[in-house]
Design a protein around this motif. Structure first.
Motif, PDB file in Angstrom:
ATOM      1  N   LEU A 134     -38.587  68.003  24.726  1.00 28.18           N
ATOM      2  CA  LEU A 134     -38.441  69.436  24.440  1.00 28.18           C
ATOM      3  C   LEU A 134     -39.772  69.976  23.931  1.00 28.18           C
ATOM      4  O   LEU A 134     -40.177  71.090  24.276  1.00 28.18           O
ATOM      5  CB  LEU A 134     -37.322  69.656  23.419  1.00 28.18           C
ATOM      6  CG  LEU A 134     -37.048  71.092  23.000  1.00 28.18           C
ATOM      7  CD1 LEU A 134     -36.700  71.964  24.200  1.00 28.18           C
ATOM      8  CD2 LEU A 134     -35.932  71.153  21.960  1.00 28.18           C
ATOM      9  N   LEU A 172     -30.059  74.585  27.879  1.00 35.88           N
ATOM     10  CA  LEU A 172     -29.994  73.262  27.255  1.00 35.88           C
ATOM     11  C   LEU A 172     -28.856  73.193  26.242  1.00 35.88           C
ATOM     12  O   LEU A 172     -28.101  72.210  26.205  1.00 35.88           O
ATOM     13  CB  LEU A 172     -31.324  72.930  26.572  1.00 35.88           C
ATOM     14  CG  LEU A 172     -32.539  72.717  27.483  1.00 35.88           C
ATOM     15  CD1 LEU A 172     -33.798  72.519  26.632  1.00 35.88           C
ATOM     16  CD2 LEU A 172     -32.335  71.529  28.413  1.00 35.88           C
ATOM     17  N   ASN A 227     -38.732  74.169  19.854  1.00 37.22           N
ATOM     18  CA  ASN A 227     -37.584  73.594  19.152  1.00 37.22           C
ATOM     19  C   ASN A 227     -37.179  74.443  17.948  1.00 37.22           C
ATOM     20  O   ASN A 227     -36.756  73.912  16.914  1.00 37.22           O
ATOM     21  CB  ASN A 227     -37.881  72.160  18.702  1.00 37.22           C
ATOM     22  CG  ASN A 227     -36.620  71.418  18.295  1.00 37.22           C
ATOM     23  OD1 ASN A 227     -35.515  71.751  18.734  1.00 37.22           O
ATOM     24  ND2 ASN A 227     -36.764  70.417  17.442  1.00 37.22           N
ATOM     25  N   GLN A 257     -31.678  64.233  25.755  1.00 35.26           N
ATOM     26  CA  GLN A 257     -32.820  64.909  26.339  1.00 35.26           C
ATOM     27  C   GLN A 257     -34.100  64.427  25.663  1.00 35.26           C
ATOM     28  O   GLN A 257     -34.077  63.908  24.544  1.00 35.26           O
ATOM     29  CB  GLN A 257     -32.708  66.429  26.196  1.00 35.26           C
ATOM     30  CG  GLN A 257     -32.844  66.944  24.764  1.00 35.26           C
ATOM     31  CD  GLN A 257     -32.772  68.458  24.677  1.00 35.26           C
ATOM     32  OE1 GLN A 257     -32.179  69.134  25.514  1.00 35.26           O
ATOM     33  NE2 GLN A 257     -33.370  69.018  23.637  1.00 35.26           N
ATOM     34  N   HIS A 291     -37.798  63.003  20.281  1.00 35.31           N
ATOM     35  CA  HIS A 291     -39.112  63.558  19.969  1.00 35.31           C
ATOM     36  C   HIS A 291     -40.026  62.428  19.513  1.00 35.31           C
ATOM     37  O   HIS A 291     -39.678  61.251  19.596  1.00 35.31           O
ATOM     38  CB  HIS A 291     -38.995  64.594  18.843  1.00 35.31           C
ATOM     39  CG  HIS A 291     -38.352  65.880  19.246  1.00 35.31           C
ATOM     40  ND1 HIS A 291     -39.054  67.050  19.428  1.00 35.31           N
ATOM     41  CD2 HIS A 291     -37.056  66.184  19.493  1.00 35.31           C
ATOM     42  CE1 HIS A 291     -38.231  68.027  19.779  1.00 35.31           C
ATOM     43  NE2 HIS A 291     -37.002  67.522  19.829  1.00 35.31           N
ATOM     44  N   PHE A 308     -32.887  72.587  17.788  1.00 31.88           N
ATOM     45  CA  PHE A 308     -31.858  72.240  18.772  1.00 31.88           C
ATOM     46  C   PHE A 308     -30.718  71.430  18.165  1.00 31.88           C
ATOM     47  O   PHE A 308     -29.548  71.799  18.290  1.00 31.88           O
ATOM     48  CB  PHE A 308     -32.503  71.465  19.927  1.00 31.88           C
ATOM     49  CG  PHE A 308     -31.515  70.937  20.933  1.00 31.88           C
ATOM     50  CD1 PHE A 308     -31.002  71.760  21.920  1.00 31.88           C
ATOM     51  CD2 PHE A 308     -31.097  69.608  20.896  1.00 31.88           C
ATOM     52  CE1 PHE A 308     -30.085  71.281  22.844  1.00 31.88           C
ATOM     53  CE2 PHE A 308     -30.191  69.124  21.822  1.00 31.88           C
ATOM     54  CZ  PHE A 308     -29.680  69.956  22.792  1.00 31.88           C
ATOM     55  N   ALA A 358     -37.250  67.864  29.284  1.00 34.10           N
ATOM     56  CA  ALA A 358     -36.432  69.045  29.020  1.00 34.10           C
ATOM     57  C   ALA A 358     -37.218  70.345  28.965  1.00 34.10           C
ATOM     58  O   ALA A 358     -36.624  71.403  28.759  1.00 34.10           O
ATOM     59  CB  ALA A 358     -35.670  68.859  27.701  1.00 34.10           C
ATOM     60  N   ASN A 359     -38.534  70.297  29.164  1.00 30.58           N
ATOM     61  CA  ASN A 359     -39.318  71.524  28.999  1.00 30.58           C
ATOM     62  C   ASN A 359     -40.415  71.649  30.050  1.00 30.58           C
ATOM     63  O   ASN A 359     -41.594  71.400  29.780  1.00 30.58           O
ATOM     64  CB  ASN A 359     -39.931  71.552  27.592  1.00 30.58           C
ATOM     65  CG  ASN A 359     -40.642  72.848  27.293  1.00 30.58           C
ATOM     66  OD1 ASN A 359     -40.705  73.753  28.120  1.00 30.58           O
ATOM     67  ND2 ASN A 359     -41.197  72.943  26.097  1.00 30.58           N
ATOM     68  N   LYS A 413     -33.703  77.507  26.522  1.00 31.51           N
ATOM     69  CA  LYS A 413     -32.993  77.095  25.314  1.00 31.51           C
ATOM     70  C   LYS A 413     -31.484  77.299  25.462  1.00 31.51           C
ATOM     71  O   LYS A 413     -30.685  76.439  25.052  1.00 31.51           O
ATOM     72  CB  LYS A 413     -33.523  77.865  24.100  1.00 31.51           C
ATOM     73  CG  LYS A 413     -34.952  77.519  23.735  1.00 31.51           C
ATOM     74  CD  LYS A 413     -35.479  78.389  22.596  1.00 31.51           C
ATOM     75  CE  LYS A 413     -36.937  78.085  22.309  1.00 31.51           C
ATOM     76  NZ  LYS A 413     -37.476  78.905  21.210  1.00 31.51           N
ATOM     77  N   ASP A 468     -31.657  64.144  20.754  1.00 26.74           N
ATOM     78  CA  ASP A 468     -32.842  64.899  21.140  1.00 26.74           C
ATOM     79  C   ASP A 468     -34.048  64.040  20.774  1.00 26.74           C
ATOM     80  O   ASP A 468     -34.325  63.814  19.585  1.00 26.74           O
ATOM     81  CB  ASP A 468     -32.867  66.235  20.395  1.00 26.74           C
ATOM     82  CG  ASP A 468     -33.972  67.163  20.874  1.00 26.74           C
ATOM     83  OD1 ASP A 468     -34.526  66.925  21.959  1.00 26.74           O
ATOM     84  OD2 ASP A 468     -34.278  68.139  20.152  1.00 26.74           O
TER      85      ASP A 468
END
Length: 353
Positions: A40, A134, A103, A37, A148, A189, A77-78, A131, A146
Protein backbone atom coordinates in the motif's frame (compact mmCIF):
# COMPACT_ATOMS: atom_id res chain seq x y z
CA UNK A 1 -7.86 -19.64 -8.38
CA UNK A 2 -9.38 -16.64 -10.11
CA UNK A 3 -7.42 -13.55 -11.17
CA UNK A 4 -9.28 -10.33 -11.94
CA UNK A 5 -8.41 -6.65 -12.18
CA UNK A 6 -9.78 -3.69 -10.29
CA UNK A 7 -9.54 -0.76 -12.69
CA UNK A 8 -8.93 2.70 -11.25
CA UNK A 9 -9.53 5.54 -13.71
CA UNK A 10 -6.83 8.19 -13.59
CA UNK A 11 -7.35 11.87 -12.88
CA UNK A 12 -6.11 12.86 -16.33
CA UNK A 13 -7.31 11.68 -19.77
CA UNK A 14 -5.97 8.39 -21.08
CA UNK A 15 -4.68 7.08 -17.74
CA UNK A 16 -5.95 4.12 -15.74
CA UNK A 17 -4.51 1.81 -13.11
CA UNK A 18 -5.01 -1.96 -13.03
CA UNK A 19 -4.93 -3.78 -9.72
CA UNK A 20 -4.59 -7.62 -10.00
CA UNK A 21 -6.63 -9.53 -7.40
CA UNK A 22 -6.09 -13.24 -6.67
CA UNK A 23 -9.09 -15.09 -5.24
CA UNK A 24 -9.35 -18.63 -3.88
CA UNK A 25 -12.76 -20.12 -3.14
CA UNK A 26 -13.06 -22.02 0.12
CA UNK A 27 -14.90 -25.29 0.59
CA UNK A 28 -16.24 -24.58 4.11
CA UNK A 29 -18.60 -21.59 4.43
CA UNK A 30 -17.96 -21.44 8.19
CA UNK A 31 -14.16 -21.10 7.78
CA UNK A 32 -12.71 -17.59 8.21
CA UNK A 33 -12.45 -15.46 5.09
CA UNK A 34 -9.03 -13.86 4.65
CA UNK A 35 -7.76 -10.75 2.88
CA UNK A 36 -4.05 -9.97 2.50
CA UNK A 37 -2.51 -6.99 0.72
CA UNK A 38 1.02 -5.65 0.33
CA UNK A 39 2.76 -2.48 -0.84
CA UNK A 40 0.00 0.00 0.00
CA UNK A 41 3.06 2.14 0.57
CA UNK A 42 4.37 1.26 -2.86
CA UNK A 43 8.07 1.37 -1.95
CA UNK A 44 7.63 -1.16 0.90
CA UNK A 45 8.22 -4.44 -0.92
CA UNK A 46 8.97 -7.23 1.60
CA UNK A 47 5.24 -8.02 1.65
CA UNK A 48 5.07 -8.27 -2.14
CA UNK A 49 7.92 -10.79 -2.06
CA UNK A 50 6.19 -12.71 0.76
CA UNK A 51 2.95 -12.92 -1.21
CA UNK A 52 4.75 -14.15 -4.32
CA UNK A 53 5.82 -17.25 -2.39
CA UNK A 54 2.58 -17.54 -0.41
CA UNK A 55 0.61 -17.61 -3.66
CA UNK A 56 2.67 -20.63 -4.75
CA UNK A 57 1.56 -22.46 -1.62
CA UNK A 58 -2.05 -21.34 -2.05
CA UNK A 59 -2.19 -22.51 -5.69
CA UNK A 60 -0.96 -25.94 -4.63
CA UNK A 61 -3.46 -26.05 -1.75
CA UNK A 62 -6.22 -25.03 -4.13
CA UNK A 63 -5.32 -27.87 -6.50
CA UNK A 64 -5.50 -30.28 -3.54
CA UNK A 65 -8.86 -28.92 -2.31
CA UNK A 66 -7.26 -27.63 0.90
CA UNK A 67 -8.59 -24.06 0.81
CA UNK A 68 -11.29 -24.00 3.51
CA UNK A 69 -12.08 -20.29 3.78
CA UNK A 70 -12.20 -17.76 0.94
CA UNK A 71 -8.83 -16.03 0.47
CA UNK A 72 -8.21 -12.79 -1.42
CA UNK A 73 -4.67 -11.58 -2.10
CA UNK A 74 -3.45 -8.31 -3.64
CA UNK A 75 0.36 -8.44 -3.91
CA UNK A 76 0.78 -4.84 -5.09
CA UNK A 77 -2.02 -2.76 -3.67
CA UNK A 78 -0.93 0.64 -4.96
CA UNK A 79 -0.21 0.97 -8.69
CA UNK A 80 -0.55 4.74 -8.39
CA UNK A 81 2.33 4.97 -5.94
CA UNK A 82 4.40 2.47 -7.91
CA UNK A 83 4.39 4.87 -10.87
CA UNK A 84 5.52 7.90 -8.85
CA UNK A 85 9.23 8.50 -9.36
CA UNK A 86 10.93 11.81 -8.57
CA UNK A 87 14.51 12.21 -9.83
CA UNK A 88 14.91 8.45 -9.84
CA UNK A 89 13.51 7.91 -6.33
CA UNK A 90 10.27 5.93 -5.96
CA UNK A 91 7.74 8.01 -4.02
CA UNK A 92 5.33 5.37 -2.77
CA UNK A 93 4.22 6.67 0.62
CA UNK A 94 2.41 9.86 -0.35
CA UNK A 95 0.12 10.67 -3.27
CA UNK A 96 1.95 13.42 -5.12
CA UNK A 97 -1.34 14.86 -6.36
CA UNK A 98 -3.02 15.37 -2.99
CA UNK A 99 0.07 15.14 -0.72
CA UNK A 100 -1.77 12.63 1.48
CA UNK A 101 -0.39 9.39 2.86
CA UNK A 102 -1.66 6.37 0.92
CA UNK A 103 -2.31 4.71 4.30
CA UNK A 104 -4.37 7.52 5.81
CA UNK A 105 -7.82 8.99 5.21
CA UNK A 106 -9.62 5.71 4.64
CA UNK A 107 -13.38 6.15 5.14
CA UNK A 108 -14.50 5.43 8.71
CA UNK A 109 -17.83 3.70 8.24
CA UNK A 110 -19.96 1.01 9.84
CA UNK A 111 -19.95 -2.45 8.30
CA UNK A 112 -23.50 -1.91 7.06
CA UNK A 113 -22.28 0.98 4.92
CA UNK A 114 -19.80 -1.20 3.02
CA UNK A 115 -21.62 -1.18 -0.33
CA UNK A 116 -21.82 2.61 -0.24
CA UNK A 117 -18.03 2.71 -0.67
CA UNK A 118 -18.50 1.97 -4.38
CA UNK A 119 -21.31 4.43 -5.04
CA UNK A 120 -20.57 7.50 -7.19
CA UNK A 121 -16.88 6.68 -7.45
CA UNK A 122 -16.43 9.34 -10.13
CA UNK A 123 -16.80 11.95 -7.39
CA UNK A 124 -13.44 10.93 -5.92
CA UNK A 125 -9.80 11.26 -6.92
CA UNK A 126 -7.93 8.20 -8.17
CA UNK A 127 -6.18 7.77 -4.80
CA UNK A 128 -9.50 7.89 -2.94
CA UNK A 129 -11.11 5.48 -5.40
CA UNK A 130 -8.24 3.10 -4.74
CA UNK A 131 -8.76 3.39 -0.99
CA UNK A 132 -12.49 2.82 -1.22
CA UNK A 133 -12.04 -0.24 -3.49
CA UNK A 134 -9.45 -1.80 -1.17
CA UNK A 135 -11.55 -1.22 1.92
CA UNK A 136 -14.63 -2.67 0.22
CA UNK A 137 -12.80 -5.89 -0.62
CA UNK A 138 -11.25 -6.19 2.84
CA UNK A 139 -14.58 -5.80 4.64
CA UNK A 140 -15.72 -9.05 3.02
CA UNK A 141 -13.25 -10.94 5.23
CA UNK A 142 -12.75 -11.72 8.91
CA UNK A 143 -8.94 -11.81 8.85
CA UNK A 144 -7.16 -8.83 7.28
CA UNK A 145 -3.39 -8.51 6.96
CA UNK A 146 -1.87 -5.30 5.59
CA UNK A 147 1.83 -5.95 4.89
CA UNK A 148 4.24 -3.03 5.28
CA UNK A 149 7.81 -2.51 6.41
CA UNK A 150 9.74 0.16 8.27
CA UNK A 151 12.91 2.00 7.27
CA UNK A 152 15.26 -0.21 9.28
CA UNK A 153 13.36 -2.38 11.73
CA UNK A 154 12.68 -5.57 13.57
CA UNK A 155 9.70 -7.73 12.66
CA UNK A 156 6.75 -6.12 14.47
CA UNK A 157 3.10 -5.16 14.07
CA UNK A 158 0.46 -2.60 14.93
CA UNK A 159 -2.50 -4.46 16.44
CA UNK A 160 -5.64 -2.87 17.85
CA UNK A 161 -6.18 -3.74 21.51
CA UNK A 162 -9.55 -5.22 20.48
CA UNK A 163 -7.67 -8.16 18.89
CA UNK A 164 -5.18 -8.77 21.67
CA UNK A 165 -4.16 -11.27 23.04
CA UNK A 166 -5.95 -13.50 20.49
CA UNK A 167 -3.56 -12.23 17.82
CA UNK A 168 -0.53 -13.71 19.59
CA UNK A 169 -0.78 -16.60 17.11
CA UNK A 170 0.11 -14.26 14.23
CA UNK A 171 2.88 -12.61 16.24
CA UNK A 172 4.35 -16.03 17.06
CA UNK A 173 3.97 -17.42 13.53
CA UNK A 174 5.86 -14.44 12.06
CA UNK A 175 8.50 -14.45 14.82
CA UNK A 176 7.72 -10.85 15.74
CA UNK A 177 9.99 -9.13 18.22
CA UNK A 178 7.41 -6.53 19.24
CA UNK A 179 3.74 -5.61 19.00
CA UNK A 180 2.48 -2.05 19.27
CA UNK A 181 -1.04 -2.08 20.70
CA UNK A 182 -2.83 0.67 18.83
CA UNK A 183 -5.73 2.76 20.07
CA UNK A 184 -7.95 2.59 16.97
CA UNK A 185 -7.94 6.37 16.63
CA UNK A 186 -6.51 6.80 13.13
CA UNK A 187 -7.80 6.51 9.57
CA UNK A 188 -5.12 4.02 8.48
CA UNK A 189 -6.33 1.00 6.50
CA UNK A 190 -6.23 -1.61 9.28
CA UNK A 191 -7.92 0.74 11.73
CA UNK A 192 -10.62 1.65 9.19
CA UNK A 193 -11.40 -2.06 8.87
CA UNK A 194 -11.57 -2.44 12.65
CA UNK A 195 -13.71 0.70 12.93
CA UNK A 196 -16.31 -0.81 10.59
CA UNK A 197 -16.40 -4.03 12.63
CA UNK A 198 -16.62 -2.21 15.97
CA UNK A 199 -19.58 -0.22 14.66
CA UNK A 200 -21.36 -3.17 13.06
CA UNK A 201 -24.27 -2.91 15.51
CA UNK A 202 -25.99 0.45 15.40
CA UNK A 203 -25.74 2.32 18.69
CA UNK A 204 -23.31 -0.14 20.32
CA UNK A 205 -19.57 0.02 19.75
CA UNK A 206 -17.76 -3.26 20.27
CA UNK A 207 -14.55 -3.30 22.29
CA UNK A 208 -13.54 -6.88 21.53
CA UNK A 209 -13.75 -8.69 18.20
CA UNK A 210 -13.20 -12.42 18.74
CA UNK A 211 -12.46 -14.41 15.60
CA UNK A 212 -11.53 -11.30 13.66
CA UNK A 213 -8.21 -9.59 13.04
CA UNK A 214 -7.08 -6.47 11.19
CA UNK A 215 -3.39 -5.79 11.51
CA UNK A 216 -0.52 -3.82 10.01
CA UNK A 217 2.49 -6.15 9.79
CA UNK A 218 5.89 -4.45 9.57
CA UNK A 219 8.22 -6.86 7.78
CA UNK A 220 11.57 -5.48 8.96
CA UNK A 221 13.09 -2.75 6.70
CA UNK A 222 12.83 -1.57 3.11
CA UNK A 223 16.07 -3.32 2.11
CA UNK A 224 15.02 -6.67 3.62
CA UNK A 225 13.74 -8.01 0.29
CA UNK A 226 15.32 -11.36 -0.52
CA UNK A 227 14.09 -14.88 -1.31
CA UNK A 228 15.19 -16.36 2.02
CA UNK A 229 13.29 -13.88 4.18
CA UNK A 230 10.28 -13.88 1.83
CA UNK A 231 9.99 -17.67 1.98
CA UNK A 232 10.40 -17.64 5.77
CA UNK A 233 7.66 -15.02 6.16
CA UNK A 234 5.39 -16.79 3.66
CA UNK A 235 5.74 -19.94 5.76
CA UNK A 236 4.86 -17.91 8.85
CA UNK A 237 1.64 -16.62 7.26
CA UNK A 238 0.89 -20.16 6.09
CA UNK A 239 1.23 -21.44 9.67
CA UNK A 240 -1.14 -18.68 10.82
CA UNK A 241 -3.70 -19.70 8.17
CA UNK A 242 -3.40 -23.31 9.35
CA UNK A 243 -3.86 -22.27 12.97
CA UNK A 244 -7.00 -20.26 12.16
CA UNK A 245 -8.52 -23.04 10.02
CA UNK A 246 -8.34 -21.10 6.76
CA UNK A 247 -6.45 -23.91 5.03
CA UNK A 248 -6.57 -27.65 5.73
CA UNK A 249 -3.74 -29.41 7.49
CA UNK A 250 -2.38 -30.29 10.89
CA UNK A 251 -2.79 -27.39 13.30
CA UNK A 252 0.72 -26.08 14.06
CA UNK A 253 2.12 -26.02 17.57
CA UNK A 254 3.05 -22.35 17.47
CA UNK A 255 5.60 -21.09 19.98
CA UNK A 256 4.56 -18.67 22.70
CA UNK A 257 4.99 -15.06 21.60
CA UNK A 258 8.07 -13.90 23.48
CA UNK A 259 8.38 -10.33 22.20
CA UNK A 260 7.32 -7.05 23.76
CA UNK A 261 3.68 -5.98 23.56
CA UNK A 262 3.29 -2.33 24.51
CA UNK A 263 0.68 0.40 23.94
CA UNK A 264 1.55 3.28 21.62
CA UNK A 265 1.89 5.57 24.64
CA UNK A 266 4.93 3.49 25.66
CA UNK A 267 6.77 4.11 22.40
CA UNK A 268 9.55 6.67 22.66
CA UNK A 269 9.86 8.50 19.35
CA UNK A 270 13.49 9.61 19.33
CA UNK A 271 13.89 12.83 17.36
CA UNK A 272 16.82 14.91 16.22
CA UNK A 273 17.36 18.09 18.30
CA UNK A 274 18.95 19.87 15.31
CA UNK A 275 19.64 19.21 11.64
CA UNK A 276 22.84 17.44 10.72
CA UNK A 277 24.60 14.21 9.84
CA UNK A 278 23.55 11.24 12.00
CA UNK A 279 26.11 9.02 13.73
CA UNK A 280 24.24 6.09 15.28
CA UNK A 281 25.75 4.43 18.34
CA UNK A 282 23.04 1.80 18.82
CA UNK A 283 21.28 -0.52 16.38
CA UNK A 284 17.82 -2.08 16.05
CA UNK A 285 17.29 -5.07 18.33
CA UNK A 286 19.48 -3.66 21.10
CA UNK A 287 18.12 -3.06 24.59
CA UNK A 288 19.11 0.30 26.05
CA UNK A 289 19.07 1.93 29.46
CA UNK A 290 17.92 5.42 30.32
CA UNK A 291 20.71 7.86 29.50
CA UNK A 292 22.47 5.62 26.97
CA UNK A 293 23.92 7.50 23.99
CA UNK A 294 21.82 6.57 20.94
CA UNK A 295 23.16 8.92 18.27
CA UNK A 296 25.29 11.97 17.67
CA UNK A 297 24.04 14.76 15.40
CA UNK A 298 26.78 16.74 13.66
CA UNK A 299 24.91 20.03 13.71
CA UNK A 300 28.04 22.15 13.15
CA UNK A 301 30.76 19.77 12.04
CA UNK A 302 34.30 20.83 12.80
CA UNK A 303 33.43 23.11 15.72
CA UNK A 304 34.15 22.18 19.36
CA UNK A 305 30.47 22.18 20.36
CA UNK A 306 29.07 21.12 16.98
CA UNK A 307 28.18 17.53 17.95
CA UNK A 308 24.92 16.96 19.86
CA UNK A 309 24.26 13.71 21.73
CA UNK A 310 20.84 12.06 21.68
CA UNK A 311 20.17 9.83 24.70
CA UNK A 312 17.55 7.27 25.65
CA UNK A 313 14.80 8.78 27.84
CA UNK A 314 14.10 5.40 29.48
CA UNK A 315 14.92 1.69 29.26
CA UNK A 316 13.60 -0.11 26.20
CA UNK A 317 14.08 -2.09 22.99
CA UNK A 318 15.13 -0.30 19.78
CA UNK A 319 12.54 -1.48 17.25
CA UNK A 320 13.20 0.86 14.32
CA UNK A 321 15.83 3.25 12.99
CA UNK A 322 15.87 5.56 9.99
CA UNK A 323 18.03 4.58 7.04
CA UNK A 324 18.94 8.14 6.08
CA UNK A 325 22.05 9.62 7.65
CA UNK A 326 20.95 13.25 7.57
CA UNK A 327 18.31 14.62 9.90
CA UNK A 328 16.15 17.69 9.76
CA UNK A 329 15.39 19.31 13.09
CA UNK A 330 12.82 17.20 14.99
CA UNK A 331 12.83 14.43 12.38
CA UNK A 332 12.40 10.87 13.61
CA UNK A 333 15.48 8.79 14.38
CA UNK A 334 14.23 5.71 16.26
CA UNK A 335 11.27 4.02 17.92
CA UNK A 336 11.96 2.43 21.30
CA UNK A 337 9.42 0.11 22.95
CA UNK A 338 9.38 0.72 26.70
CA UNK A 339 7.72 -0.68 29.81
CA UNK A 340 6.51 2.76 30.95
CA UNK A 341 4.58 5.49 29.12
CA UNK A 342 6.59 8.20 27.42
CA UNK A 343 6.59 11.63 28.99
CA UNK A 344 6.35 13.17 25.53
CA UNK A 345 2.87 14.30 24.54
CA UNK A 346 1.26 12.11 21.88
CA UNK A 347 -1.87 12.76 19.88
CA UNK A 348 -4.28 9.81 19.44
CA UNK A 349 -3.68 7.71 16.36
CA UNK A 350 -0.58 6.86 14.38
CA UNK A 351 2.98 7.52 15.51
CA UNK A 352 4.08 9.02 12.18
CA UNK A 353 2.56 11.05 9.36
Amino acid sequence: MEISDIIIAGDTPGVEWRLPVFRFKGTKPEAPRTYIQAALHANELPGTALLHFLLEKLRQADAEGAILGDITVIPQANPIGSAQSHFGELQGRFDLGSRTNFNRDFPLISLGERDGLLEDLDRYSAADRLKRQLLHVALGAELVLDLHCDDEGLQYAYIDEAFWPEATDLAAALDMKAVFLSDGESSAFEEAVAHAWKNEDEGRKKTTLPGRLSVTVELRGTRDVCPELARKDAEGVWQFLLARGVVAGARPDLPVFAGKAVPLDNIEMIRAPQAGAILFHRDIGESVKAGDLLATILANPGTPDGALGVRAPQDGLIVTRVSTRFARRRSDLMKIACAEPSRAERKPGTLEA
